[in-house]
Design an enzyme around this catalytic site. Structure first.
Site, PDB file in Angstrom:
ATOM      1  N   ASP A  77       0.809  -1.224   0.000  1.00 51.21           N
ATOM      2  CA  ASP A  77       0.000   0.000   0.000  1.00 51.21           C
ATOM      3  C   ASP A  77       0.841   1.271   0.000  1.00 51.21           C
ATOM      4  OD1 ASP A  77      -2.238  -1.648   0.077  1.00 51.21           O
ATOM      5  OD2 ASP A  77      -2.291  -1.645   2.265  1.00 51.21           O
ATOM      6  N   LYS A 136       1.859   2.178  -5.184  1.00 52.01           N
ATOM      7  CA  LYS A 136       2.412   1.645  -6.438  1.00 52.01           C
ATOM      8  C   LYS A 136       1.518   1.981  -7.636  1.00 52.01           C
ATOM      9  CE  LYS A 136       2.378  -2.377  -4.363  1.00 52.01           C
ATOM     10  NZ  LYS A 136       2.159  -2.024  -2.949  1.00 52.01           N
ATOM     11  N   GLY A 137       0.187   1.773  -7.441  1.00 53.21           N
ATOM     12  CA  GLY A 137      -0.744   1.992  -8.550  1.00 53.21           C
ATOM     13  C   GLY A 137      -0.639   3.405  -9.090  1.00 53.21           C
ATOM     14  N   ALA A 159      -3.986  -7.703  -3.822  1.00 46.11           N
ATOM     15  CA  ALA A 159      -3.548  -6.328  -4.059  1.00 46.11           C
ATOM     16  C   ALA A 159      -4.749  -5.404  -4.239  1.00 46.11           C
ATOM     17  CB  ALA A 159      -2.684  -6.278  -5.323  1.00 46.11           C
ATOM     18  N   HIS A 203      -4.684  -1.545  -5.822  1.00 43.77           N
ATOM     19  CA  HIS A 203      -3.859  -0.426  -6.292  1.00 43.77           C
ATOM     20  C   HIS A 203      -4.767   0.722  -6.719  1.00 43.77           C
ATOM     21  CE1 HIS A 203      -0.250  -3.303  -7.219  1.00 43.77           C
ATOM     22  NE2 HIS A 203      -0.650  -3.333  -5.966  1.00 43.77           N
ATOM     23  N   GLN A 261       2.012  -6.030  -3.231  1.00 45.16           N
ATOM     24  CA  GLN A 261       2.442  -6.152  -1.823  1.00 45.16           C
ATOM     25  C   GLN A 261       3.726  -5.332  -1.623  1.00 45.16           C
ATOM     26  OE1 GLN A 261       1.425  -9.480  -3.474  1.00 45.16           O
ATOM     27  NE2 GLN A 261      -0.458  -8.457  -2.956  1.00 45.16           N
ATOM     28  N   THR A 269       3.078 -12.647   2.595  1.00 44.60           N
ATOM     29  CA  THR A 269       2.242 -13.228   1.553  1.00 44.60           C
ATOM     30  C   THR A 269       2.987 -14.438   0.988  1.00 44.60           C
ATOM     31  OG1 THR A 269       0.860 -12.741  -0.363  1.00 44.60           O
ATOM     32  CG2 THR A 269       3.082 -11.746  -0.358  1.00 44.60           C
TER      33      THR A 269
END
Ligand code: GDP
Ligand code: IMO
Ligand code: MG
Length: 423
Positions: A14, A17-18, A40, A42, A222, A237
Site C-alpha cells: 500500500d 504503487k498503482g 492487491a 492499487h 504487496q 504473503t
C-alpha cells in the site's frame, strides 16, 4: 536491447504503487504484473475519478499501452470478471489492451475456503490474510497440483474436477467444508468470460518485444516486508515480491533488469497481523490514519500506522537493488511539529542498523532521530524549488541514509500531485 524496469513496494504494501505506475506509463510500451493476485488493491486518481485495481496492471489508463498479467500472478476468474467489466463499462477496451499468461495459476473457489480454514486453524496466530485464496493457490503451484490459465484450453473440466475433489477432501478432513455450489457456478461462468481475452505465452512475448526495442515496466504487488523469503515470516504473503520475483514471474533474465524503482511512504503502515517495530498506538498514529485515509483499498480494514523504519527500508533497498527511490504521502505529515525516523534497532541491549533474523513483537526497540516538521501544506506545490527547507533537509537525510536518490516525491493522491526530481 532495452532493459526491463521494475517498480515495487519497500514496506508492507500500500505504498502507492498503482498511482506511480499510472504516472510512469507513458514512458513505457508494456506494463506487466509479475506476482500476487487480488490480494492487491492499487488505487489511481485522475480527473476526479478513483479506480482500485486488483489483478489488472495500472497501465491501462494511459496512451493505450499494452498490459500483461504474467505467469507469476495468481488469477481468480470471478474477481477478474468483476474488475474487468467495471473497466469495460467505463469505456476501456480491455480485451484489446490486456494479455494474460497461460502459465498464470487459477484461484479456485475451494482455494478461498482453504484460506479461511487455514486461518481459523491458526487461531490467535492467524496471519490476517485478505481471504482471497492466495496462500493455498501458491501452495498448489509449488506442490505441483495447480490449475493454470492454459488449462482452460486443454481438458479443463476434468482437470478442474480433479483439483476441486482434492480440495474437498482436504476441507472435509479439516472439518471446514461448506456449500460452495453457488460460488462455483459463478466461477465457471467467469471462466468462460476469461476465455474472451488474449491468452499468451508471455515469456516469449515480452522477450520478443524487448529485442524489438520496446520498453517494459514491471508492477510489483504487496511489498518487500511481505516477501515470502525476506519479509517478516510467517506474517507474509506467499510470493516473491522483490525484484527477483519479476525475473521469475515474467521470464525475464536478471541481466535484462534496468532501473528498480523502490517506493515507500514517508511513514509506515501494515494491514493484518505480524510484527511492526515502529507501530504507534498514540494520537500520532491515529492522526496518520485519519489524514492518510489508511484503510484497506480492498478490504476496508484499518491499517496500522507508525513512523518510517529506515532499518527495514535500507534492507529492502539492498535486497531489491533499488536504483531510484519514490517517496509517497509526504503531505500526510504536513501538520506534525516533529517527524521521527527509526535509524537503528536496540536488540538485547545492542544497537544495530542491520535488519535482524526476527523482529518478533517485544524484541526490537526502535531508536529514533527527530526532525523539525515543515508545518505547511505540500499538496498544491508544483516544483521542487517550492519545497519548505525542513522538507528538503528531510529528503537529503533519507537519501544519505539510504545511499540512493529520491527521484519522485508524491504530495497527494491525484496523478498531477507528483513531483519528478530526476528520472
Ligand atoms: P498500492 O497498493 O501500493 O497501489 O497503494 P494503495 O492504493 O493500496 O494505497 C495508497 C493510498 O494512498 C491510495 O488511497 C492512494 O490514493 C493514496 N495516495 C497515493 N499517493 C498519495 C500521496 O502522495 N498523498 C496522499 N495523501 N495520498 C496518496
Ligand atoms: P498491495 O499490492 C498490504 C497482507 C495481508 C496479510 C498478508 C498475507 O495493495 O500493496 P495474503 O492474502 O496475501 O495471503 O495475506 O499480506 N497483504 C497486503 N497488505 N497491501 C497488499 O497489497 C497486500 N496483499 C497482502 O493483509 O497480512
Ligand atoms: Mg494496496
Amino acid at each position: 536491447m532495452n532493459k526491463v524496469d521494475v517498480l515495487l513496494g519497500l514496506q508492507w504494501g500500500d505504498e502507492g504503487k498503482g498511482k506511480v505506475v499510472d504516472v510512469l506509463t507513458p514512458r513505457y510500451d508494456i506494463i506487466a504484473r509479475f506476482q500476487g493476485g487480488p490480494n492487491a488493491g492499487h488505487t489511481l486518481e485522475f480527473d476526479n475519478k478513483k479506480y482500485v485495481l486488483r489483478s489488472i496492471p495500472s497501465g491501462i489508463f494511459q496512451n493505450g499501452r499494452e498490459n500483461i498479467i504474467g505467469n507469476g500472478v495468481v488469477l481468480d476468474p470471478l474477481l477478474f470478471m468483476e474488475e474487468a467489466k467495471a473497466l469495460e463499462e467505463s469505456g476501456i477496451d480491455l480485451k484489446k489492451l490486456l494479455k494474460i499468461s497461460r502459465k498464470a495459476h487459477l484461484i479456485m473457489p475451494t482455494h478461498r475456503l482453504l484460506d479461511a480454514a487455514n486461518e481459523s486453524m491458526k487461531g490467535k496466530s492467524k496471519i490476517g490474510t485478505t481471504g482471497k485464496g492466495i496462500g493455498p493457490t501458491y501452495t498448489d503451484k509449488i506442490s505441483r497440483n495447480g490449475l493454470r490459465v492454459g488449462d482452460l484450453e486443454h481438458d479443463f473440466a476434468n482437470r478442474y474436477a480433479q483439483a476441486r475433489d482434492r480440495h474437498v477432501a482436504m476441507l472435509e478432513s479439516m472439518g471446514c467444508l461448506s456449500d460452495f455450489s453457488e460460488l462455483e457456478a459463478k466461477w465457471l461462468d467467469a471462466v468462460k468470460y476469461l476465455l474472451e481475452y488474449q491468452l499468451i505465452d508471455s515469456e516469449h512475448y515480452i522477450n520478443r518485444n524487448l529485442s524489438e526495442g520496446k520498453s517494459v515496466l514491471c508492477e510489483g504487488a504487496q511489498g518487500t516486508m511481505l516477501d515470502i523469503d525476506f519479509g517478516s515470516y510467517p506474517f507474509v504473503t506467499s510470493s516473491n515480491t522483490i525484484t527477483a520475483g519479476a525475473c521469475v514471474g515474467l521470464g525475464v533474465a536478471p541481466r535484462k533488469i534496468g532501473d528498480v524503482y523502490g517506493i515507500f511512504k514517508a511513514y509506515c503502515t501494515r494491514v493484518g497481523s505480524g510484527p511492526f517495530p515502529t507501530e504507534l498506538f498514540d494520537e500520532d498514529g491515529s492522526k496518520m490514519r485519519d489524514i492518510g485515509h489508511e484503510y484497506g483499498a480492498v478490504t476496508g480494514r484499518e491499517r496500522r500506522c507508525g513512523w518510517i523504519d529506515l532499518v527495514a527500508l535500507k534492507y529492502a533497498v539492498m535486497i531489491n537493488g533499488v536504483t531510484k527511490l519514490i517517496m509517497m504521502k509526504s503531505d500526510v505529515l504536513d501538520s506534525f511539529p516533529t517527524i521521527k525516523a527509526c535509524v537503528a534497532y536496540e536488540i538485547d541491549g545492542k544497537v544495530t542498523d542491520e535488519f535482524p533474523y526476527s523482529i518478533e513483537e517485544g524484541t526490537v526497540k526502535p531508536i529514533y532521530k527527530e526532525f523539525p516538521g515543515w508545518q505547511t501544506p505540500l499538496s498544491h506545490l508544483t516544483r521542487e524549488s517550492q519545497f519548505p527547507k525542513e522538507f528538503s533537509d528531510y529528503i537529503k537525510f533519507l537519501e544519505e541514509y539510504l545511499q540512493t536518490p529520491i527521484a519522485i516525491v508524491s504530495i497527494g493522491p491525484d496523478r498531477t500531485q507528483t513531483i519528478v526530481r530526476s528520472l
